[in-house]
Design an enzyme around this catalytic site. Structure first.
Site, mmCIF file in Angstrom:
data_model
loop_
_atom_site.group_PDB
_atom_site.id
_atom_site.type_symbol
_atom_site.label_atom_id
_atom_site.label_comp_id
_atom_site.label_asym_id
_atom_site.label_seq_id
_atom_site.Cartn_x
_atom_site.Cartn_y
_atom_site.Cartn_z
ATOM 1 N NE ARG A 47 -6.308 22.187 4.864
ATOM 2 C CZ ARG A 47 -5.713 21.043 4.345
ATOM 3 N NH1 ARG A 47 -6.173 20.383 3.062
ATOM 4 N NH2 ARG A 47 -4.509 20.253 4.760
ATOM 5 C CB SER A 53 -1.312 24.110 3.918
ATOM 6 O OG SER A 53 -2.099 23.907 2.574
ATOM 7 C CE LYS A 109 -6.977 14.473 -2.133
ATOM 8 N NZ LYS A 109 -5.903 13.019 -2.712
ATOM 9 C CG ASP A 110 -9.297 18.117 1.452
ATOM 10 O OD1 ASP A 110 -9.063 16.824 1.538
ATOM 11 O OD2 ASP A 110 -8.584 19.167 1.296
ATOM 12 C CB SER A 117 -4.695 7.126 1.182
ATOM 13 O OG SER A 117 -5.582 6.540 0.485
ATOM 14 N NE ARG A 173 -7.632 6.900 -3.006
ATOM 15 C CZ ARG A 173 -6.484 7.036 -3.835
ATOM 16 N NH1 ARG A 173 -6.261 6.237 -4.872
ATOM 17 N NH2 ARG A 173 -5.990 8.031 -3.625
ATOM 18 N NE ARG A 174 -3.080 8.573 -2.649
ATOM 19 C CZ ARG A 174 -2.898 9.823 -2.222
ATOM 20 N NH1 ARG A 174 -2.303 10.206 -1.225
ATOM 21 N NH2 ARG A 174 -3.216 10.766 -2.996
ATOM 22 N NE ARG A 192 -3.221 13.754 8.753
ATOM 23 C CZ ARG A 192 -3.767 14.215 9.482
ATOM 24 N NH1 ARG A 192 -4.178 13.596 10.737
ATOM 25 N NH2 ARG A 192 -4.316 15.583 9.531
ATOM 26 N N GLY A 193 0.624 15.313 7.805
ATOM 27 C CA GLY A 193 1.330 16.559 7.733
ATOM 28 C C GLY A 193 1.100 17.141 6.201
ATOM 29 C CB THR A 208 5.112 18.195 6.958
ATOM 30 O OG1 THR A 208 5.071 19.640 7.308
ATOM 31 C CG2 THR A 208 5.732 17.423 8.299
ATOM 32 N NE ARG A 209 1.114 14.255 4.084
ATOM 33 C CZ ARG A 209 -0.007 13.338 3.588
ATOM 34 N NH1 ARG A 209 -0.231 12.411 2.968
ATOM 35 N NH2 ARG A 209 -1.202 13.856 4.431
ATOM 36 C CB CYS A 257 -11.651 10.209 4.889
ATOM 37 S SG CYS A 257 -11.302 10.286 6.872
#
Length: 292
Positions: free
Chosen positions: A11, A13, A83-84, A127, A129-130, A147-148, A152-153, A238
């Site tokens: 990816r 990023s 995890k992706d 998430s 889960r989190r 998101r991002g 960005t986050r 997810c």
């Protein structure tokens, strides 16, 4: 005989590239006679940032374009965050190697000028889960989706859009941003996602997988097999609030799983211990126990 130049997909990023470069450096150290070309692609998951992943098709959207590039022969291998990866992996594109796992923990990140004792009430995380686990730690907080990519986050956080973020320790460390971590959550406080902190290398089925024996970590393979087996048995994607974390001590593997039932809003957390060589079976067994 392998070609002299290998194209490795990632990816685009900054974090994904940094993680792929880690794998490239390990391969270079073992194959100095080969050259490695980094090929970056923008995935659907990177393009759609105004919706949560469960609304646009799940985490498989972060690998679809790289899968196609592999099948087309545009790249020879792809590096992903484990995890992706979707729980079901095509036989045509097997996982050839999992390097030694990074830090699996979740962490709290505050604004660059923040103080943990004084941070506000809006915590960013996409998430489930989190969020479900963090509500026990911060019962007064409000949780909002974010998101991002990682940078960005952090920009959104530092601009005051959020009071804190919950992120993965491994990503921040690999991006050279470990100094942004304000607090590590233990696995007892916040059970990680299956495969969190683990990278993997995916190839076409005709690629000689023994090529990667120099970077493959057997212990990481086993704990990943147990964690993903647990999630797969619960049919978790997810959007499902499921967590799994395994550790190996000697020849034994201890797997802890967390499963939230959306129907009655209840959570169940259980552990199972058995032989590490039976990792996948332990995942299925724990899933059956937790459903009962």
């Amino acid at each position: 005989m392998e070609p002299k130049r290998l194209r490795i997909g990632s990816r685009e990023s900054l974090l994904a590239v940094a993680q792929t470069r880690l794998v490239i450096e390990q391969l270079k150290a073992n194959y100095p006679e080969l050259s490695f070309e980094l090929v970056t692609l923008k995935t659907t998951g990177d393009k759609i940032l105004n919706k949560t992943l469960d609304k646009i098709g799940g985490k498989g959207l972060f690998v679809k374009e790289l899968d196609q590039a592999l099948l087309d022969g545009r790249i020879d291998m792809a590096v992903h965050s484990m995890k992706d990866l979707p729980m079901e992996i095509s036989d045509d594109l097997p996982v050839a190697a999992v390097p030694k796992r990074g830090d699996p923990r979740d962490v709290l990140v505050l604004p660059s000028s923040g103080d943990f004792e004084e941070f506000g009430q809006v915590i960013g995380s996409s998430s489930a889960r989190r969020v479900l686990q963090a509500r026990r730690l911060f019962p007064e907080a409000e949780f909002q989706s974010i998101r991002g990519n990682i940078h960005t986050r952090l920009r959104k956080l530092d601009k005051g859009q959020y009071s804190a973020l919950i992120m993965a320790a491994a990503g921040l460390k690999r991006a050279g941003l470990e100094d942004r971590i304000s607090r590590f959550f233990s696995a007892e406080e916040m059970l990680p996602a299956a495969g969190q902190g683990t990278l993997c290398v995916q190839v076409r089925k005709d690629f000689d997988r023994s090529f990667f024996s120099c970077i493959h970590d057997r212990e990481t393979e086993l704990v990943t097999e147990a964690e993903r087996g647990f999630v797969r048995a619960l049919d978790g994607g997810c959007s499902s609030p499921i967590a799994a974390y395994a550790e190996i001590t000697g020849s034994d593997l201890c797997l802890t799983g967390l499963y939230y039932n959306a129907a009655d809003n209840t959570g169940r957390k259980m552990s199972i211990t058995g032989k590490a060589q039976d990792a996948g079976e332990l995942g299925w067994c724990l899933a059956e126990q937790i459903q009962e």
